[in-house]
Design a protein around this motif. Structure first.
Motif, PDB file in Angstrom:
ATOM      1  N   MET A  39       0.743  -1.154  -0.119  1.00 29.78           N
ATOM      2  CA  MET A  39       0.149  -0.066  -0.082  1.00 29.78           C
ATOM      3  C   MET A  39       0.779   1.341   0.058  1.00 29.78           C
ATOM      4  O   MET A  39       0.427   2.395  -0.465  1.00 29.78           O
ATOM      5  CB  MET A  39      -0.843  -0.093   1.218  1.00 29.78           C
ATOM      6  CG  MET A  39      -2.090  -0.948   1.115  1.00 29.78           C
ATOM      7  SD  MET A  39      -2.966  -1.258   2.784  1.00 29.78           S
ATOM      8  CE  MET A  39      -4.105   0.453   2.578  1.00 29.78           C
ATOM      9  N   THR A  40       1.951   1.233   0.766  1.00 28.65           N
ATOM     10  CA  THR A  40       2.872   2.362   0.734  1.00 28.65           C
ATOM     11  C   THR A  40       3.488   2.593  -0.402  1.00 28.65           C
ATOM     12  O   THR A  40       3.864   3.796  -0.825  1.00 28.65           O
ATOM     13  CB  THR A  40       3.931   2.299   2.078  1.00 28.65           C
ATOM     14  OG1 THR A  40       4.625   1.152   1.913  1.00 28.65           O
ATOM     15  CG2 THR A  40       2.992   2.213   3.297  1.00 28.65           C
ATOM     16  N   LEU A  41       3.868   1.592  -1.420  1.00 29.27           N
ATOM     17  CA  LEU A  41       4.449   1.462  -2.632  1.00 29.27           C
ATOM     18  C   LEU A  41       3.502   2.103  -3.710  1.00 29.27           C
ATOM     19  O   LEU A  41       3.834   2.302  -4.947  1.00 29.27           O
ATOM     20  CB  LEU A  41       5.485   0.371  -2.640  1.00 29.27           C
ATOM     21  CG  LEU A  41       6.352   0.196  -1.933  1.00 29.27           C
ATOM     22  CD1 LEU A  41       6.913  -1.260  -2.169  1.00 29.27           C
ATOM     23  CD2 LEU A  41       7.428   1.029  -2.006  1.00 29.27           C
ATOM     24  N   ARG A  89      -3.428   0.500 -14.857  1.00 26.24           N
ATOM     25  CA  ARG A  89      -2.219   0.805 -15.970  1.00 26.24           C
ATOM     26  C   ARG A  89      -1.197   1.652 -15.367  1.00 26.24           C
ATOM     27  O   ARG A  89       0.045   1.030 -15.161  1.00 26.24           O
ATOM     28  CB  ARG A  89      -2.681   1.487 -17.225  1.00 26.24           C
ATOM     29  CG  ARG A  89      -1.451   1.669 -18.201  1.00 26.24           C
ATOM     30  CD  ARG A  89      -0.759   0.502 -18.903  1.00 26.24           C
ATOM     31  NE  ARG A  89       0.256   0.785 -19.605  1.00 26.24           N
ATOM     32  CZ  ARG A  89       0.261   1.266 -21.119  1.00 26.24           C
ATOM     33  NH1 ARG A  89      -1.014   1.513 -21.530  1.00 26.24           N
ATOM     34  NH2 ARG A  89       1.220   1.597 -21.538  1.00 26.24           N
ATOM     35  N   THR A  90      -1.334   2.808 -14.403  1.00 21.50           N
ATOM     36  CA  THR A  90      -0.668   3.241 -13.691  1.00 21.50           C
ATOM     37  C   THR A  90       0.063   2.653 -12.506  1.00 21.50           C
ATOM     38  O   THR A  90       1.244   2.548 -12.445  1.00 21.50           O
ATOM     39  CB  THR A  90      -1.318   4.510 -12.971  1.00 21.50           C
ATOM     40  OG1 THR A  90      -1.761   5.365 -13.645  1.00 21.50           O
ATOM     41  CG2 THR A  90      -0.336   5.077 -11.823  1.00 21.50           C
ATOM     42  N   MET A  91      -0.569   1.590 -11.936  1.00 18.47           N
ATOM     43  CA  MET A  91      -0.119   0.649 -11.043  1.00 18.47           C
ATOM     44  C   MET A  91       1.018  -0.367 -11.620  1.00 18.47           C
ATOM     45  O   MET A  91       1.994  -0.500 -11.060  1.00 18.47           O
ATOM     46  CB  MET A  91      -1.227  -0.105 -10.389  1.00 18.47           C
ATOM     47  CG  MET A  91      -0.516  -1.315  -9.369  1.00 18.47           C
ATOM     48  SD  MET A  91      -2.039  -2.184  -8.498  1.00 18.47           S
ATOM     49  CE  MET A  91      -2.827  -2.751 -10.122  1.00 18.47           C
ATOM     50  N   ALA A 149       5.369  -6.981 -13.576  1.00 21.47           N
ATOM     51  CA  ALA A 149       4.602  -5.542 -13.512  1.00 21.47           C
ATOM     52  C   ALA A 149       4.160  -5.438 -11.641  1.00 21.47           C
ATOM     53  O   ALA A 149       4.262  -6.590 -11.148  1.00 21.47           O
ATOM     54  CB  ALA A 149       3.484  -5.384 -14.239  1.00 21.47           C
ATOM     55  N   PHE A 150       4.067  -4.270 -11.185  1.00 17.18           N
ATOM     56  CA  PHE A 150       3.412  -4.193 -10.177  1.00 17.18           C
ATOM     57  C   PHE A 150       2.191  -4.487  -9.935  1.00 17.18           C
ATOM     58  O   PHE A 150       1.162  -4.036 -10.690  1.00 17.18           O
ATOM     59  CB  PHE A 150       3.652  -2.618  -9.672  1.00 17.18           C
ATOM     60  CG  PHE A 150       3.400  -2.091  -8.249  1.00 17.18           C
ATOM     61  CD1 PHE A 150       2.427  -2.978  -7.528  1.00 17.18           C
ATOM     62  CD2 PHE A 150       4.125  -1.538  -7.541  1.00 17.18           C
ATOM     63  CE1 PHE A 150       1.961  -2.524  -6.131  1.00 17.18           C
ATOM     64  CE2 PHE A 150       3.979  -1.243  -6.174  1.00 17.18           C
ATOM     65  CZ  PHE A 150       2.738  -1.694  -5.350  1.00 17.18           C
TER      66      PHE A 150
END
Length: 248
Positions: A39-41, A89-91, A149-150
């Motif tokens: 969550m913090t990342l 997509r941003t993530m 990916a993240f």
């Protein structure tokens, strides 16, 4: 006085709601550690972290509403689905988190899990052999190399909130980490296949639709027995078994 609402509960974890506060109780503190780290990342809106004890995480309720739920209709507009796609997509394009996530299991691991689960689904009489065989065939397309990916790792439609066409928060990050981006897209559209085009319009990247369909089958095959054993109804209209039947 606010009542205590049991949002979800099984032998590993439970989520309770008291007013505008959610309490996540987990038998494994490491899962909560991983959730807080992710969550913090994350480069997208998340719930406010209120406090943390070894086995309990308190977070604030996220404003807005979801696009729907598995087994139910979607009330979201095409623009809202596109906004969700843009946030995802941003993530996916963010710097990679340090750990492997649920969406990052190796091809060998997934193949072994899938073959074992398919055998059990048939031998225990949970699903017909032809339904399992067809979906095992479809699932094969997901078992290929992928660029990390993240990923959220459990991006169910009920885990992303919007206010109108603006994403206000994404919840439940315990499975997040490096993984296959198409796993997230498939999880989000599970049971809502007719909105995949709207989601991808906002996502803004070419994706292999056969792989997304493969993940629908693979994810459903792997989770049906677990859902039944933990008191959930995978046979409810629009849920995992219907997803599998749609491949026939």
């Amino acid at each position: 006085m606010d009542e205590v609402e049991v949002v979800v509960a099984h032998s590993e974890r439970a989520t309770l709601r008291v007013g505008d506060v959610f309490l996540k109780v987990d038998s494994d503190p490491a899962r909560l550690d991983a959730e807080v780290e992710a969550m913090t990342l994350a480069p997208v809106p998340i719930p406010e972290l209120l406090w943390r004890k070894p086995n309990v995480l308190a977070i604030a309720a996220v404003p807005g509403s979801t696009l729907g739920r598995l087994g139910g209709p979607s009330t979201g507009s095409p623009a809202a689905w596109a906004a969700a796609g843009a946030a995802i997509r941003t993530m996916h394009e963010a710097p990679l988190p340090p750990r492997q996530g649920q969406a990052g299991r190796s091809i060998a691991t997934l193949t072994a899990e899938l073959d074992t689960e398919c055998e059990l689904l048939v031998s225990k009489g949970v699903l017909p052999a032809d339904l399992v065989a067809r979906n095992r065939e479809v699932a094969e397309a997901a078992l290929r190399p992928w660029a990390p990916a993240f990923t959220h790792g459990d991006l169910q439609i009920a885990h992303l909130f919007l206010d109108g066409d603006e994403v206000t928060g994404i919840i439940d990050w315990s499975e997040a980490g490096q993984g296959d981006a198409l796993f997230d897209l498939a999880t989000f559209t599970l049971g809502h296949e007719d909105h995949l085009g709207d989601l991808l319009a906002g996502y803004g990247a070419d994706v292999d639709l056969d792989v997304i369909r493969a993940w629908w089958s693979l994810r459903s095959l792997l989770i049906v027995r677990w859902l039944i054993e933990h008191g959930f109804d995978a046979f409810a209209p629009g849920c995992e078994v219907d997803v599998l039947k749609a491949r026939m």
